[in-house]
Design a protein around this motif. Structure first.
Motif, PDB file in Angstrom:
ATOM      1  N   VAL A  36      24.910  25.167  36.950  1.00  0.00           N
ATOM      2  CA  VAL A  36      24.761  26.043  37.284  1.00  0.00           C
ATOM      3  C   VAL A  36      25.280  27.051  37.660  1.00  0.00           C
ATOM      4  N   CYS A  37      25.040  28.465  38.061  1.00  0.00           N
ATOM      5  CA  CYS A  37      25.064  29.630  37.734  1.00  0.00           C
ATOM      6  C   CYS A  37      25.434  30.417  39.671  1.00  0.00           C
ATOM      7  N   SER A  38      26.018  30.373  40.400  1.00  0.00           N
ATOM      8  CA  SER A  38      26.457  30.778  41.477  1.00  0.00           C
ATOM      9  C   SER A  38      26.335  32.568  40.719  1.00  0.00           C
ATOM     10  N   PRO A  39      25.751  33.157  42.052  1.00  0.00           N
ATOM     11  CA  PRO A  39      25.521  34.797  41.937  1.00  0.00           C
ATOM     12  C   PRO A  39      27.173  35.891  42.105  1.00  0.00           C
ATOM     13  N   VAL A  40      27.898  36.592  41.625  1.00  0.00           N
ATOM     14  CA  VAL A  40      28.527  37.133  41.866  1.00  0.00           C
ATOM     15  C   VAL A  40      29.074  37.619  43.535  1.00  0.00           C
ATOM     16  N   ALA A  41      27.562  38.070  44.026  1.00  0.00           N
ATOM     17  CA  ALA A  41      27.822  38.085  45.649  1.00  0.00           C
ATOM     18  C   ALA A  41      28.594  36.819  46.415  1.00  0.00           C
ATOM     19  N   GLU A  42      28.218  35.901  46.179  1.00  0.00           N
ATOM     20  CA  GLU A  42      28.349  34.550  46.747  1.00  0.00           C
ATOM     21  C   GLU A  42      29.560  33.926  46.225  1.00  0.00           C
ATOM     22  N   LYS A  43      30.538  34.479  45.064  1.00  0.00           N
ATOM     23  CA  LYS A  43      32.125  33.904  45.580  1.00  0.00           C
ATOM     24  C   LYS A  43      32.806  34.593  45.535  1.00  0.00           C
ATOM     25  N   ASN A  44      33.825  33.618  45.351  1.00  0.00           N
ATOM     26  CA  ASN A  44      35.457  34.778  46.825  1.00  0.00           C
ATOM     27  C   ASN A  44      36.334  35.168  45.128  1.00  0.00           C
ATOM     28  N   PHE A  45      37.405  36.038  45.199  1.00  0.00           N
ATOM     29  CA  PHE A  45      38.229  36.698  44.184  1.00  0.00           C
ATOM     30  C   PHE A  45      38.459  35.649  43.465  1.00  0.00           C
ATOM     31  N   LEU A  46      38.976  34.405  43.778  1.00  0.00           N
ATOM     32  CA  LEU A  46      39.507  33.361  42.593  1.00  0.00           C
ATOM     33  C   LEU A  46      37.788  32.871  42.179  1.00  0.00           C
ATOM     34  N   GLN A  47      37.303  32.801  42.593  1.00  0.00           N
ATOM     35  CA  GLN A  47      36.326  32.118  41.734  1.00  0.00           C
ATOM     36  C   GLN A  47      35.856  33.883  40.820  1.00  0.00           C
ATOM     37  N   HIS A  48      35.912  33.944  40.912  1.00  0.00           N
ATOM     38  CA  HIS A  48      35.423  35.698  40.032  1.00  0.00           C
ATOM     39  C   HIS A  48      36.918  35.573  38.993  1.00  0.00           C
ATOM     40  N   LEU A  49      37.836  35.458  39.934  1.00  0.00           N
ATOM     41  CA  LEU A  49      39.163  35.206  37.714  1.00  0.00           C
ATOM     42  C   LEU A  49      38.881  34.497  37.411  1.00  0.00           C
ATOM     43  N   ALA A  50      38.486  33.631  38.098  1.00  0.00           N
ATOM     44  CA  ALA A  50      38.089  32.271  37.351  1.00  0.00           C
ATOM     45  C   ALA A  50      37.336  32.255  36.131  1.00  0.00           C
ATOM     46  N   GLU A  51      35.835  32.905  36.659  1.00  0.00           N
ATOM     47  CA  GLU A  51      34.855  33.341  35.913  1.00  0.00           C
ATOM     48  C   GLU A  51      35.699  34.221  34.827  1.00  0.00           C
ATOM     49  N   SER A  52      36.311  34.881  34.673  1.00  0.00           N
ATOM     50  CA  SER A  52      37.051  36.393  33.484  1.00  0.00           C
ATOM     51  C   SER A  52      37.870  35.568  32.544  1.00  0.00           C
ATOM     52  N   THR A  53      38.481  34.392  33.629  1.00  0.00           N
ATOM     53  CA  THR A  53      39.364  34.011  32.812  1.00  0.00           C
ATOM     54  C   THR A  53      39.555  32.502  32.556  1.00  0.00           C
ATOM     55  N   ASP A  54      40.249  31.669  31.779  1.00  0.00           N
ATOM     56  CA  ASP A  54      40.806  30.274  31.359  1.00  0.00           C
ATOM     57  C   ASP A  54      42.285  30.381  31.795  1.00  0.00           C
ATOM     58  N   ASP A  55      42.870  31.741  31.487  1.00  0.00           N
ATOM     59  CA  ASP A  55      44.110  31.093  31.872  1.00  0.00           C
ATOM     60  C   ASP A  55      44.885  31.077  32.721  1.00  0.00           C
ATOM     61  N   PRO A  56      45.413  29.981  33.693  1.00  0.00           N
ATOM     62  CA  PRO A  56      46.089  29.278  34.803  1.00  0.00           C
ATOM     63  C   PRO A  56      47.099  30.898  35.458  1.00  0.00           C
ATOM     64  N   ILE A  57      47.518  30.527  34.551  1.00  0.00           N
ATOM     65  CA  ILE A  57      49.004  31.699  34.750  1.00  0.00           C
ATOM     66  C   ILE A  57      48.532  33.117  35.274  1.00  0.00           C
ATOM     67  N   ILE A  58      47.678  33.552  34.519  1.00  0.00           N
ATOM     68  CA  ILE A  58      46.865  34.966  34.865  1.00  0.00           C
ATOM     69  C   ILE A  58      46.370  35.297  36.358  1.00  0.00           C
ATOM     70  N   ILE A  59      45.632  34.295  36.593  1.00  0.00           N
ATOM     71  CA  ILE A  59      44.779  34.161  37.928  1.00  0.00           C
ATOM     72  C   ILE A  59      46.023  33.616  38.970  1.00  0.00           C
ATOM     73  N   ARG A  60      46.744  33.100  38.468  1.00  0.00           N
ATOM     74  CA  ARG A  60      48.189  32.572  39.841  1.00  0.00           C
ATOM     75  C   ARG A  60      48.750  33.936  40.042  1.00  0.00           C
ATOM     76  N   ASP A  61      49.385  34.507  39.302  1.00  0.00           N
ATOM     77  CA  ASP A  61      49.898  36.108  39.250  1.00  0.00           C
ATOM     78  C   ASP A  61      49.512  36.509  40.092  1.00  0.00           C
ATOM     79  N   GLN A  62      47.792  37.514  39.481  1.00  0.00           N
ATOM     80  CA  GLN A  62      46.638  37.413  40.867  1.00  0.00           C
ATOM     81  C   GLN A  62      46.871  37.823  41.708  1.00  0.00           C
ATOM     82  N   LEU A  63      46.330  36.231  42.121  1.00  0.00           N
ATOM     83  CA  LEU A  63      46.380  36.160  43.696  1.00  0.00           C
ATOM     84  C   LEU A  63      47.797  35.841  44.000  1.00  0.00           C
TER      85      LEU A  63
END
Ligand code: HEM
Ligand code: NAG
Ligand code: NAG
Ligand code: NAG
Length: 600
Positions: A335-362
């Motif tokens: 399944v692939c949901s369009p960007v418009a339906e994603k929240n920021f966290l989901q969008h971040l998770a899309e761009s990297t697998d690194d949990p540290i980068i995601i957490r720091d940006q949040l």
């Protein structure tokens, strides 16, 4: 370049350079050249003497390099503070004391006035450290001369543990990546969806109502700064990761029974420990910055931000993990949901697998949106309380444009001119980011001519630009710039929203927009500016639809949080301030803002 988390290694190498290197050289010189036979008694003093001579010659060499650089650039030196003690240690001690006793940034203002200029080198501990309240220089640092500056190595060291790889703590590539990733989430369609604001405003107002009915006779005081922080955090967490941290449900501080926390009130529950850790971590960063270059000396035994940061991380890590898990599940289900339906966290998770980068940006975005918006609402409430006419006029505008209830549209919010003027006037006197820091890149540059604040003769006769040395920290002070009478007129210290509405007075700002930079300027200008204006306006519309009376409750302020009596004899706003404005990365009211809110 050394990674910012290796600050202890950096300091050790510096100490090595300062102490061990000259001692070794002395040792070698003595062995093969001087052949002095120093007795036990003389060895140590001779070594110390050599180290001192070494440092003095080094500083001569540095000044001569600087002088050449200045000549090459056709520039003059930034005026230097001349303290009474070596290394301007007296000035440093004065600054450290000021944090505990003085009105916000007053210690800097006094220095500028004493030296009759708007940019100064404090040269604390023999290290060039520039401070500026100059509008032209601030504009240069943030905008027109952006490429000559960055957040720099020193600041990253101080913030690394807490902010990590988030947007506030990175430059160049990594910063550009974050900025590009984050920006789409502040597009107009996203931020003019007011459902989230409605939900949390509703809950916040219910809490205010409950305080109104619980007082005997009148309404009971509450700490609005604490309440607004919860409002801003719950709204931001839903906006950013679709999940509410639900801090509005946790226990609230109670008048007379509340300790003073790092910033405002302290509450004793899991949410209280999150806030306390979140705020304490910011205090630690601010304290490090006041200690300057040598702060790691005080943390040799352990990073003072380690424990607090891990409390904060314990809240965020599960959210990041579930976003990454969800992404994996979606991917394996195809399944692939369009960007418009994603929240920021989901969008971040899309761009990297690194949990540290995601957490720091949040974490960066939570801080960016919670403390600043809460600060703005807190100071607006403060002004409505001390100037009831402002509250009355604001309320009249709200009722005229939006009625007593019902949906609020983006267009309605835009049409609230007086509201905008009140918000701007509050941001002018109390910018949520009252001071900030950059570092010049290696190589140095020149600063443009000063703004017209001080008609100092020396400055006029010598038209050469000022020399900004390379790899040097510069602190700029929007709070002072935005209260500077040379830019804003004699009444610069007065709260007067009409200065944003009257053509001629407004023209000062229109012709010179960088005299007002609460959201910063240039390539790193705040991404949440419109979100913040919308959120604050929306909240205030609903608040004023229901309530009309705002009163400060000084008797409820925790001990030690009311302004000291000695401020009253001084000039500027401090003579009349009813609260104690303080800053740790962002501005707040010391001890919280205790007030009662009711409907007459
Ligand atoms: C009254 C509210 C606000 C004020 C006064 C404010 C002020 C600022 C300032 C002064 C900066 C520059 C910091 C620096 O470069 O060191 C900044 C950056 C930023 N702000 Fe805000 N802000 C507010 C609200 C928000 C909100 C609500 C959000 C997001 C939900 C937000 C997101 C950001 C981000 C992501 C940056 C970093 C931009 C970059 O480095 O490229 N801000 N803000
Ligand atoms: C919150 O929303 C409910 C349902 O829409 C409404 O009945 C209530 O009056 C609202 N409360 C406040 C404080 O606005
Ligand atoms: C947070 O830091 C402060 C100051 O360093 C410390 O006193 C406090 O115990 C820390 N809090 C936690 C939860 O570790
Ligand atoms: C308030 O300030 C913003 C800049 O942050 C400016 O664009 C706007 O025109 C100002 N509003 C009013 C009413 O002056």
């Amino acid at each position: 370049m050394m990674h910012p988390s290796n600050y202890r290694l950096r300091l050790s190498l510096d100490i090595l350079k300062i102490l061990i290197l000259p001692s070794t050289i002395f040792n070698l010189l003595n062995r093969y050249l001087f052949k002095l036979h120093l007795g036990l008694l003389l060895t140590l003093p001779t070594y110390i003497l050599f180290v001192i001579c070494w440092s003095i010659s080094k500083s001569f060499i540095t000044s001569s390099i600087r002088r050449n650089e200045r000549e090459r650039l056709g520039a003059k030196e930034i005026p230097c503070v001349r303290g009474a003690w070596p290394g301007n240690i007296d000035v440093l001690l004065k600054m450290l004391k000021a944090v505990k006793t003085s009105y916000i940034l007053d210690v800097y203002l006094q220095l500028f006035e004493e030296y009759g200029c708007t940019t100064l080198n404090t040269r604390i501990l023999w290290t060039d450290t520039i401070i500026t309240m100059d509008q032209e220089h601030t504009k240069f640092v943030l905008s027109t001369g952006f490429e000559h500056f960055w957040r720099g190595t020193r600041q990253k060291e101080r913030m690394e543990r807490f902010f990590g790889q988030g947007i506030f703590n990175r430059d160049d590539e990594m910063w550009r990546m974050h900025r590009g990733n984050t920006r789409p989430f502040f597009a107009r369609e996203r931020i003019s969806d007011f459902d989230i604001f409605e939900r949390y405003t509703n809950r916040t107002l219910s809490i205010i109502s409950s305080f109104q009915s619980s007082g005997n006779g009148g309404s009971q005081a509450l700490d609005v700064q604490d309440l607004y922080s919860r409002f801003a955090l719950d709204a931001a967490s839903e906006f950013l990761f679709g999940k509410n941290l639900d801090t509005l449900s946790a226990s609230l501080p109670i008048a007379g029974k509340t300790r003073m926390g790092p910033k405002g009130s302290a509450t004793e529950d899991p949410w209280g420990s999150f806030t306390s850790a979140f705020e304490m971590a910011q205090q630690v960063i601010a304290a490090r910055s006041r200690m300057g270059y040598f702060w790691p000396m005080f943390e040799l035994l352990g990073d003072k931000n380690a424990a607090n940061t891990s409390v904060v991380h314990r809240w965020l890590d599960p959210l990041v993990k579930s976003a990454l898990d969800e992404k994996e599940k979606m991917a394996s289900a195809g399944v692939c949901s369009p960007v418009a339906e994603k929240n920021f966290l989901q969008h971040l998770a899309e761009s990297t697998d690194d949990p540290i980068i995601i957490r720091d940006q949040l974490l960066s975005l939570l801080l960016a949106s919670r403390d600043t918006t809460a600060c703005l609402l807190t100071y607006v409430t403060y002004f409505m309380a001390i100037y009831p006419d402002v509250a009355k006029r604001l309320r009249a505008e709200v009722l005229e444009r939006c009625g007593p209830s019902g949906d609020i549209t983006y267009e309605q919010l835009r049409s609230l001119r007086y509201m905008r003027a009140v918000l701007n006037e509050t941001l002018r006197l109390f910018p949520p980011v009252p001071l900030n820091v950059r570092e010049s890149r290696p190589g140095g540059c020149t600063l443009p001519p000063s703004d017209p604040s001080f008609g100092c003769q020396e400055q006029h006769d010598d038209l050469r630009p000022l020399h900004m040395p390379g790899s040097t920290v510069i602190t700029y002070l929007p709070l002072l710039t935005q209260r500077n009478p040379a830019l804003w007129g004699k009444d610069a210290d007065a709260f007067d929203p009409d200065r944003w509405l009257e053509g001629e007075r407004l023209s000062r700002f229109v012709n010179n927009p960088t005299m007002f930079t609460p959201f910063s300027a240039g390539p790193r200008i705040c991404l949440g500016q419109n979100y913040a204006y919308n959120e604050a306006s929306f909240f205030l519309v609903r608040l004023l639809q229901q309530f009309d009376t705002f009163t400060l409750a000084p008797e409820a302020q925790p001990e030690g949080s009311l302004p000291p009596l000695e401020w009253q004899g001084r000039k500027g706003r401090q003579a009349e301030e009813k609260i104690w404005p303080a800053a740790a990365l962002t501005l707040f009211v010391k001890g919280g803002l205790w007030a009662s809110i009711s409907k007459s």
